[in-house]
Design a protein around this motif. Structure first.
Motif, mmCIF file in Angstrom:
data_model
loop_
_atom_site.group_PDB
_atom_site.id
_atom_site.type_symbol
_atom_site.label_atom_id
_atom_site.label_comp_id
_atom_site.label_asym_id
_atom_site.label_seq_id
_atom_site.Cartn_x
_atom_site.Cartn_y
_atom_site.Cartn_z
ATOM 1 N N CYS A 1 8.774 59.877 -7.330
ATOM 2 C CA CYS A 1 9.722 60.298 -8.362
ATOM 3 C C CYS A 1 9.042 60.521 -9.716
ATOM 4 O O CYS A 1 9.638 61.089 -10.616
ATOM 5 N N ASP A 2 7.779 60.095 -9.883
ATOM 6 C CA ASP A 2 7.062 60.286 -11.140
ATOM 7 C C ASP A 2 6.259 61.583 -11.174
ATOM 8 O O ASP A 2 5.592 61.865 -12.155
ATOM 9 N N ARG A 3 6.298 62.356 -10.126
ATOM 10 C CA ARG A 3 5.523 63.588 -10.103
ATOM 11 C C ARG A 3 6.004 64.541 -11.183
ATOM 12 O O ARG A 3 7.192 64.747 -11.369
ATOM 13 N N GLY A 4 5.050 65.142 -11.919
ATOM 14 C CA GLY A 4 5.383 66.102 -12.956
ATOM 15 C C GLY A 4 5.716 65.485 -14.299
ATOM 16 O O GLY A 4 5.983 66.196 -15.256
ATOM 17 N N GLN A 5 5.706 64.187 -14.407
ATOM 18 C CA GLN A 5 6.064 63.521 -15.656
ATOM 19 C C GLN A 5 5.069 63.866 -16.760
ATOM 20 O O GLN A 5 5.459 64.152 -17.892
ATOM 21 N N VAL A 6 3.792 63.877 -16.444
ATOM 22 C CA VAL A 6 2.769 64.180 -17.452
ATOM 23 C C VAL A 6 2.889 65.627 -17.910
ATOM 24 O O VAL A 6 2.782 65.926 -19.097
ATOM 25 N N ALA A 7 3.137 66.528 -16.989
ATOM 26 C CA ALA A 7 3.298 67.934 -17.353
ATOM 27 C C ALA A 7 4.500 68.122 -18.267
ATOM 28 O O ALA A 7 4.452 68.893 -19.232
ATOM 29 N N LEU A 8 5.567 67.418 -18.004
ATOM 30 C CA LEU A 8 6.758 67.513 -18.843
ATOM 31 C C LEU A 8 6.481 66.981 -20.247
ATOM 32 O O LEU A 8 6.886 67.588 -21.244
ATOM 33 N N GLU A 9 5.790 65.859 -20.330
ATOM 34 C CA GLU A 9 5.444 65.309 -21.647
ATOM 35 C C GLU A 9 4.504 66.247 -22.388
ATOM 36 O O GLU A 9 4.612 66.411 -23.601
ATOM 37 N N TYR A 10 3.583 66.857 -21.682
ATOM 38 C CA TYR A 10 2.640 67.787 -22.306
ATOM 39 C C TYR A 10 3.371 69.001 -22.855
ATOM 40 O O TYR A 10 3.112 69.436 -23.969
ATOM 41 N N ILE A 11 4.292 69.547 -22.071
ATOM 42 C CA ILE A 11 5.057 70.715 -22.524
ATOM 43 C C ILE A 11 5.885 70.363 -23.758
ATOM 44 O O ILE A 11 6.051 71.173 -24.659
ATOM 45 N N GLY A 12 6.399 69.159 -23.833
ATOM 46 C CA GLY A 12 7.173 68.755 -25.002
ATOM 47 C C GLY A 12 6.310 68.510 -26.223
ATOM 48 O O GLY A 12 6.770 68.655 -27.355
ATOM 49 N N PHE A 13 5.052 68.151 -26.017
ATOM 50 C CA PHE A 13 4.173 67.823 -27.137
ATOM 51 C C PHE A 13 3.420 69.037 -27.682
ATOM 52 O O PHE A 13 3.007 69.041 -28.835
ATOM 53 N N VAL A 14 3.268 70.085 -26.882
ATOM 54 C CA VAL A 14 2.509 71.265 -27.295
ATOM 55 C C VAL A 14 3.080 71.921 -28.558
ATOM 56 O O VAL A 14 2.317 72.259 -29.463
#
Length: 154
Positions: A38-51
């Motif tokens: 269920c944690d898959r993609g969490q880092v990508a989502l945080e990265y997209i929000g921080f960019v």
């Protein structure tokens, strides 16, 4: 004993070689996984929000450098124009425009104040905004040089 789902990895115990007719190995506890599914993609989502925040900070840093550059160009133009005008009595604006680099020279505004003792030149340059929605005032610099120009006339 814990239930094992289809497709789940398990560790098994090997039968002891001394036992005759050993039973099939029993499954033990499954290995813990490094991440849960269920944690898959969490880092990508945080990265997209921080960019966007990172890009805004970078643009602000570039804008700060541009403001400092334009201010320095105005100061250089004012000193050059005042020095040439004080020594020669003419040609200060041409020298001031030549001292400004790039396309900033076209938008430069020069104002003069000359007395018998000193020449004062004020240069105003427009600062363009890189950051959307940010309005900046013009960069203004004033330089005063002692008037060494030879007197005009007979």
């Amino acid at each position: 004993m814990k239930r094992i789902r289809p497709g789940q990895r398990t560790r098994t115990r090997a039968p002891e070689p001394t036992q005759a007719g050993a039973r099939a190995p029993e499954p033990t506890q499954p290995r813990p996984r490094a991440r849960r599914r269920c944690d898959r993609g969490q880092v990508a989502l945080e990265y997209i929000g921080f960019v966007p925040i990172l890009l805004f900070v970078a643009l602000c840093a570039i804008q700060l450098g541009w403001v400092a550059y334009v201010d320095e160009q105005a100061d250089t133009a004012a000193r050059t124009a005042a020095r040439v005008e004080a020594r020669n009595g003419e040609g200060g604006e041409r020298a001031g425009r030549a001292a400004i680099s790039g396309g900033l020279a076209e938008g430069a505004a020069f104002s003069w104040a000359a007395t018998a003792d000193a020449v004062s030149v004020t240069v105003t340059l427009e600062v363009t905004s890189i950051v959307p929605g940010l309005s900046l005032g013009p960069a203004t610099a004033t330089a005063v040089m002692p008037n060494d120009a030879p007197p005009k006339g007979p």
